[in-house]
Structures are given as C-alpha cells and as structure tokens.
Design a protein around this motif. Structure first.
Motif, mmCIF file in Angstrom:
data_model
loop_
_atom_site.group_PDB
_atom_site.id
_atom_site.type_symbol
_atom_site.label_atom_id
_atom_site.label_comp_id
_atom_site.label_asym_id
_atom_site.label_seq_id
_atom_site.Cartn_x
_atom_site.Cartn_y
_atom_site.Cartn_z
ATOM 1 N N ASP A 47 2.192 -8.791 -14.269
ATOM 2 C CA ASP A 47 2.513 -9.164 -12.896
ATOM 3 C C ASP A 47 1.823 -8.194 -11.953
ATOM 4 O O ASP A 47 1.803 -6.980 -12.204
ATOM 5 C CB ASP A 47 4.021 -9.112 -12.643
ATOM 6 N N LEU A 48 1.276 -8.724 -10.885
ATOM 7 C CA LEU A 48 0.686 -7.923 -9.817
ATOM 8 C C LEU A 48 1.185 -8.476 -8.493
ATOM 9 O O LEU A 48 1.023 -9.664 -8.210
ATOM 10 C CB LEU A 48 -0.843 -7.980 -9.872
ATOM 11 N N LEU A 49 1.837 -7.628 -7.693
ATOM 12 C CA LEU A 49 2.275 -8.007 -6.354
ATOM 13 C C LEU A 49 1.377 -7.316 -5.334
ATOM 14 O O LEU A 49 1.304 -6.088 -5.305
ATOM 15 C CB LEU A 49 3.731 -7.612 -6.116
ATOM 16 N N GLY A 67 -6.605 -5.943 12.123
ATOM 17 C CA GLY A 67 -6.575 -4.756 11.288
ATOM 18 C C GLY A 67 -5.393 -4.867 10.351
ATOM 19 O O GLY A 67 -4.334 -5.390 10.737
ATOM 20 N N TYR A 68 -5.550 -4.400 9.103
ATOM 21 C CA TYR A 68 -4.435 -4.523 8.179
ATOM 22 C C TYR A 68 -4.491 -3.487 7.074
ATOM 23 O O TYR A 68 -5.511 -2.840 6.837
ATOM 24 C CB TYR A 68 -4.328 -5.941 7.603
ATOM 25 N N LEU A 69 -3.360 -3.356 6.386
ATOM 26 C CA LEU A 69 -3.198 -2.449 5.261
ATOM 27 C C LEU A 69 -2.867 -3.261 4.022
ATOM 28 O O LEU A 69 -2.118 -4.245 4.083
ATOM 29 C CB LEU A 69 -2.069 -1.444 5.534
ATOM 30 N N ILE A 70 -3.413 -2.829 2.856
ATOM 31 C CA ILE A 70 -3.216 -3.519 1.590
ATOM 32 C C ILE A 70 -2.607 -2.534 0.596
ATOM 33 O O ILE A 70 -3.076 -1.397 0.472
ATOM 34 C CB ILE A 70 -4.543 -4.060 1.030
ATOM 35 N N TYR A 71 -1.582 -2.991 -0.135
ATOM 36 C CA TYR A 71 -0.901 -2.122 -1.084
ATOM 37 C C TYR A 71 -0.379 -2.995 -2.228
ATOM 38 O O TYR A 71 -0.059 -4.172 -2.040
ATOM 39 C CB TYR A 71 0.251 -1.372 -0.399
ATOM 40 N N ASP A 72 -0.304 -2.414 -3.443
ATOM 41 C CA ASP A 72 -0.005 -3.195 -4.643
ATOM 42 C C ASP A 72 1.080 -2.553 -5.494
ATOM 43 O O ASP A 72 1.294 -1.333 -5.456
ATOM 44 C CB ASP A 72 -1.251 -3.314 -5.534
ATOM 45 N N GLU A 89 -7.658 -5.025 -11.957
ATOM 46 C CA GLU A 89 -8.830 -4.326 -11.437
ATOM 47 C C GLU A 89 -8.511 -3.215 -10.438
ATOM 48 O O GLU A 89 -9.153 -2.162 -10.484
ATOM 49 C CB GLU A 89 -9.803 -5.328 -10.804
ATOM 50 N N PRO A 90 -7.538 -3.363 -9.511
ATOM 51 C CA PRO A 90 -7.275 -2.253 -8.584
ATOM 52 C C PRO A 90 -6.832 -0.969 -9.288
ATOM 53 O O PRO A 90 -6.869 0.103 -8.691
ATOM 54 C CB PRO A 90 -6.155 -2.803 -7.695
ATOM 55 N N TYR A 91 -6.432 -1.083 -10.558
ATOM 56 C CA TYR A 91 -5.977 0.081 -11.327
ATOM 57 C C TYR A 91 -6.988 0.450 -12.414
ATOM 58 O O TYR A 91 -6.627 0.991 -13.456
ATOM 59 C CB TYR A 91 -4.609 -0.215 -11.934
ATOM 60 N N SER A 92 -8.266 0.160 -12.161
ATOM 61 C CA SER A 92 -9.310 0.440 -13.146
ATOM 62 C C SER A 92 -9.448 1.924 -13.456
ATOM 63 O O SER A 92 -9.980 2.294 -14.510
ATOM 64 C CB SER A 92 -10.664 -0.109 -12.660
ATOM 65 N N ASP A 280 -9.933 -11.705 -17.742
ATOM 66 C CA ASP A 280 -10.527 -10.444 -17.319
ATOM 67 C C ASP A 280 -9.695 -9.831 -16.195
ATOM 68 O O ASP A 280 -8.765 -10.454 -15.671
ATOM 69 C CB ASP A 280 -11.966 -10.680 -16.871
ATOM 70 N N VAL A 281 -10.051 -8.601 -15.796
ATOM 71 C CA VAL A 281 -9.207 -7.847 -14.865
ATOM 72 C C VAL A 281 -9.078 -8.518 -13.498
ATOM 73 O O VAL A 281 -8.120 -8.263 -12.767
ATOM 74 C CB VAL A 281 -9.735 -6.410 -14.698
#
Length: 296
Positions: A47-49, A67-72, A89-92, A280-281
C-alpha cells in the motif's frame, strides 16, 4: 432543453487523474487536498498513500498558478514477483530486509504548477492548454510538461479530454550497504528516467451538481531520455476506471478508481510482469484518488 445548468464551477476537476482546460477566473483562489491510494503488487502486501496539499490562484482568466506539497506513507511485505519486500519508487533509497515488513513515511517534494490556456472549449472548436510543473525534493527533481485538449458536446454537459505528458525525473540514490563490494550497486548513483503518458477521458454532467466519467491512460517508462530508442523502454501499462464528481458554488469532490489492465509489458525486465500486470516500482494493480477542494 434539459434544464440542467452546465456551467463549470471554476476549475473543478471533473476527472481524477486527467486534466481539463477549465481554470480559475482572474483573482480566483482555491485550496485542494488529494489522497491517492496505490494498492497490490504481485503478491504479499503493498500500500502507498500519497498526499498532496495545493493552493491555486487565477493570475488571469487564462493562466492559473499553483503551489503544493507532496508527502507519502507506505507499507510493503514480500510484494515483489520473486517474493521479496520491494519498496515503491519514492523509497528507492531504502534497502529493507527482503523478507521482512517495511513501512515508512516521507516528504517527497514541493512543486510549482502553471497552466496556460490558449484556446477555450466554450469559444473555440477545441480547448487547448499547457501545464508546466517542476517538483523539487530531497535528492529528487522532476519536470512535468503536459498538453491538455478538451471538446464539449450536448450544451457542455458532455466533456471529452485528452492529455499527453512528458516527465523526466532524476533521483540521487545511495549505494546498497548490503551489496557486495565492486558489484556496482554498492556505490551511489544517479537514476534518470522519463515517463511518457497518453490519456483520454469523458465526463457527463447528469444534474447541475453531479457528473460521472471514465478515464484510460497508457503509461510508459523510459530509461534516461531515450524516447526513440526502443531498447531503453521499460514499463508499459494501461489503467482505466470510473469517476464520480460533485460540485457546488464553493466545494467539490472527485473520486476515481483505476485498475491496471492485464496487458502490460516491461521490455528491460520481463520478470516484473506477472499474469499480465507490471509490478515494477512505478506500477501497482489498483489506484484510487480522492480530490476535495474549496473555492474562495
């Protein structure tokens, strides 16, 4: 005449993943919150939120700035095709034990977005807009350039859209501390890839506040910038699914469910494709996105 008001509420997102050419009016303001759930890989748990908090402003009637912020947040356990734990992929840059549960949170990036509409679907045969969006985060940079097309029918109740996206990204990755010395993966490296996506969608407004729709998108990953070198093409997957949208004068909500179709290919690593799904990632079987927003 149906009696249904078909006027769009500012830049309300009729679709969850694809963009229309509708923008905020001059001096219009809006805040949006996105949550995207990415679920299921080849097996195990995954799961990825993804969260995104955005503020948008209408600089002119045809130019919108945001403008924005992204967080997982993510969890994974033995989700890879080979039965090992593989982060998205964001945690590669993370190297978890391949047979244990992995979970983590991360700030991904801050971003700036500009959308310039050069043709309106309400006054021209086809609406046309261009999106420019750089993202910058810890050891990560991405540039997204998107062409957006829109055609309206049935007194603007039926909206057809097309999106074409080019998005190169760069990740600075540390070496794997568990790798054997001299293996190549033990040293820091720079990972460069390009996403090329083509999407089409339709939305039908069946009351003054409600609309339903459908989206389809082909996503391709290419090693580095080798757009025309087929030997460098990686993943190739197709997603499709329904959307439901609600809006009133100040508030909107859009919910979209995408499912990967079992027709995927991965040209550089066919082992990540199982039962027709790319694992894949960058890919997962299911994506669900909820957008809510408020107009000032």
């Amino acid at each position: 005449m149906s009696g249904i008001s078909t006027k769009a509420h500012a830049d309300e997102p009729l679709l969850g993943f694809l963009y229309t050419t509708d923008l905020l009016p001059k001096h219009g303001q809006e805040v949006e919150q996105w949550v995207t759930w990415r679920h299921q890989k080849a097996g195990g748990q995954f799961d990825l939120l993804e969260g995104q908090t955005e503020y948008s402003y209408g600089a002119t009637d045809s130019l919108q700035l945001s403008g924005y912020l992204i967080y997982d947040w993510t969890q994974a356990y033995r989700n890879g095709p080979d039965g090992t734990t593989t982060p998205p992929e964001p945690y590669s840059a993370y190297f978890p034990d391949p047979y244990r549960h992995f979970h983590s949170t991360k700030f991904i990036a801050g971003a700036f977005e500009a959308i310039w509409r050069v043709r309106s679907p309400y006054t021209d045969p086809v609406g046309v807009a261009f999106l420019f969006e750089p993202e910058i985060g810890p050891r990560f940079q991405e540039l997204q350039v998107r062409a957006i097309f829109q055609k309206n029918f049935l007194d603007d109740r039926l909206v057809l859209v097309g999106n074409a996206t080019w998005a190169p990204e760069v990740r600075e990755l540390p070496g794997n501390p568990a790798a054997a010395p001299g293996s190549g993966t033990d040293r820091p490296n720079t990972n460069i890839e390009t996403d090329v996506n083509f999407g089409i969608g339709a939305s039908y407004r069946f009351t003054s506040n409600w609309a339903v729709g459908w989206e389809v998108q082909n996503e391709r990953e290419i090693n580095r910038f080798a757009l025309f070198d087929h030997s460098q093409w990686m993943g190739n997957a197709v997603y499709a699914g329904p959307t439901i949208h609600y809006a009133n004068q100040h508030f909107f909500a859009t919910l979209t469910w995408w499912q990967q179709l079992p027709i995927a290919h991965n040209y550089m690593d066919p082992s990540v494709v199982a039962r027709g799904y790319d694992n894949d990632v960058d890919f997962e079987h299911t994506r669900v996105r909820l957008k809510i927003g408020y107009y000032f």
